[in-house]
Design a protein around this motif. Structure first.
Motif, mmCIF file in Angstrom:
data_model
loop_
_atom_site.group_PDB
_atom_site.id
_atom_site.type_symbol
_atom_site.label_atom_id
_atom_site.label_comp_id
_atom_site.label_asym_id
_atom_site.label_seq_id
_atom_site.Cartn_x
_atom_site.Cartn_y
_atom_site.Cartn_z
ATOM 1 N N HIS A 94 -26.745 -5.587 -20.201
ATOM 2 C CA HIS A 94 -26.012 -6.218 -19.103
ATOM 3 C C HIS A 94 -24.730 -6.892 -19.594
ATOM 4 N N ASP A 95 -24.802 -7.568 -20.727
ATOM 5 C CA ASP A 95 -23.623 -8.247 -21.266
ATOM 6 C C ASP A 95 -22.547 -7.248 -21.682
ATOM 7 N N PHE A 96 -22.967 -6.090 -22.146
ATOM 8 C CA PHE A 96 -22.029 -5.013 -22.500
ATOM 9 C C PHE A 96 -21.254 -4.552 -21.267
ATOM 10 N N LEU A 97 -21.955 -4.384 -20.144
ATOM 11 C CA LEU A 97 -21.301 -3.983 -18.905
ATOM 12 C C LEU A 97 -20.360 -5.069 -18.396
ATOM 13 N N VAL A 98 -20.788 -6.322 -18.510
ATOM 14 C CA VAL A 98 -19.933 -7.436 -18.091
ATOM 15 C C VAL A 98 -18.676 -7.492 -18.953
ATOM 16 N N LYS A 99 -18.841 -7.345 -20.247
ATOM 17 C CA LYS A 99 -17.726 -7.433 -21.190
ATOM 18 C C LYS A 99 -16.621 -6.440 -20.848
ATOM 19 N N TYR A 100 -16.995 -5.229 -20.457
ATOM 20 C CA TYR A 100 -16.001 -4.195 -20.179
ATOM 21 C C TYR A 100 -15.737 -4.003 -18.677
ATOM 22 N N GLY A 101 -16.276 -4.901 -17.861
ATOM 23 C CA GLY A 101 -16.015 -4.825 -16.427
ATOM 24 C C GLY A 101 -16.552 -3.572 -15.774
#
Length: 280
Positions: A94-101
Motif C-alpha cells: 500500500h505504501d508503494f502505491l501511495v508513494k508513486y500516486g
C-alpha cells in the motif's frame, strides 16, 4: 506454483510480488484478507470472486481489484474438465502505491462499488502485454545488469497504464455482482462506525432485522460471523492507527474496544504480536 504459496492471510515486506498461476484442479481457498492491495488478471477458468459480500462472475481478461483488508475468496466451479484456473496476480504494498500516486484504480473501485473492471479488447491486451513483460523480466533479473531495477520500472509502467485505463474507462467497472443489499448496508455501516456500539442487538435494531436472521444471512454472504467481522476490522483499524503514530491505548478506544486488556489479547490472537510490539 503451489496455491498455498500465495493465497495466505498475511503481510508484504516488499514493494510488490508477481505470480502467474494455473491450477489444473479445483482449489478451496477460505475467506481471508491481506495487508496489501491485490490486482488479479483472469486469463481462464470457471471462477467467481466474493469480496466483502459481493459475488462476481468472472470472464477471461477481467481485472479484479482487492483493497487491503477486504475479506475475499475465489470460488472455482466445476467446468468441462478442460478449463484451468489461470491468472496473473500482483501483490502491491500500500505504501508503494501511495508513494508513486498509483492508488487511483483501487479508490475508483470503492467509488464505483465494484471490484471488477472489464476493458475493451485493445486496452486489456495492452495491459496484459505489460504484465507479460514483468514475467519475462523476473526470469532474467538476477542475470541482467540492474535487472531488479528494470523489473521495478516495468511494474510501474504496467500500473500507470492500468490506472490510466481505470480513470478514462469508467464504464469498465462492471456492476454485474450478486449481493444481498442488506448485508452490504451492514458491512458499510460497520466500517464507518468502528468506534461505536456494534453489538448484535444494536445492529439488528438499527437494520430492523431479527438478530438470528441477520447473523445467519451475514455469515452466508461473507463467510464471517458478525462478531468475527467486527472484531477483525477493529483490530486492523487499530493497527493502521498505531502504525501511523497513535499510542496503542488511544488506538484501542478509537477502534471501539472498551478496555486495553481485551484489546491486547484480541490483537495478539489475530496478528501474532502485541500492540506494543508493532514496528512503526
Amino acid at each position: 506454483m503451489d496455491t498455498k504459496d500465495y493465497e495466505q492471510k498475511g503481510y508484504l515486506n516488499e514493494d510488490y510480488k508477481f505470480f502467474h498461476i494455473c491450477d489444473s484442479e479445483n482449489i478451496d481457498i477460505p475467506f481471508h484478507y491481506h495487508d496489501f492491495d491485490k490486482l488479479i488478471l483472469i486469463l481462464n477458468g470457471n471462477v467467481k470472486y466474493i469480496i466483502e459480500g459481493r459475488e462476481y462472475e468472472l470472464l477471461p481478461f477481467d481485472f479484479v481489484l482487492v483493497n487491503r483488508f477486504d475479506i475475499h475468496k475465489p470460488v472455482c466451479e466445476e467446468g468441462d474438465g478442460k478449463k484451468k484456473y489461470d491468472r496473473i496476480i500482483l501483490y502491491l504494498n500500500h505504501d508503494f502505491l501511495v508513494k508513486y500516486g498509483l492508488l487511483d484504480a483501487f479508490c475508483k473501485a470503492k467509488e464505483m462499488e465494484s471490484c471488477v473492471v472489464r476493458f475493451p479488447a485493445d486496452i486489456s491486451t495492452k495491459i496484459y502485454d505489460a504484465f507479460k513483460k514483468i514475467e519475462e523480466d523476473l526470469k532474467v533479473e538476477d542475470k541482467e545488469y540492474a535487472g531488479k531495477l528494470s523489473t521495478g520500472i516495468d511494474v510501474l509502467r504496467a500500473l500507470i497504464e492500468f490506472n490510466k485505463a481505470c480513470i478514462s474507462e469508467e464504464l469498465g467497472f462492471t456492476q454485474e455482482a450478486r449481493y444481498n443489499r442488506k448485508v452490504i448496508d451492514i458491512i458499510e455501516y460497520i466500517n464507518k462506525n468502528l468506534s461505536k456500539d456494534l453489538t448484535i442487538e444494536r445492529l439488528s435494531d438499527h437494520f430492523y432485522m431479527s438478530k438470528y436472521h441477520m447473523m445467519r444471512v451475514f455469515k452466508q454472504e461473507t463467510g464471517y460471523s458478525v462478531h468475527q467481522y467486527v472484531s477483525e476490522k477493529r483490530i486492523l483499524f487499530a493497527r493502521t492507527l498505531i502504525m501511523s503514530g497513535m499510542p496503542a491505548t488511544s488506538a484501542c478506544l478509537e477502534a471501539g474496544f472498551k478496555d486495553y486488556s481485551s484489546f491486547s489479547r484480541a490483537f495478539k490472537l489475530q496478528l501474532g504480536v502485541l500492540p506494543s510490539e508493532l514496528k512503526i
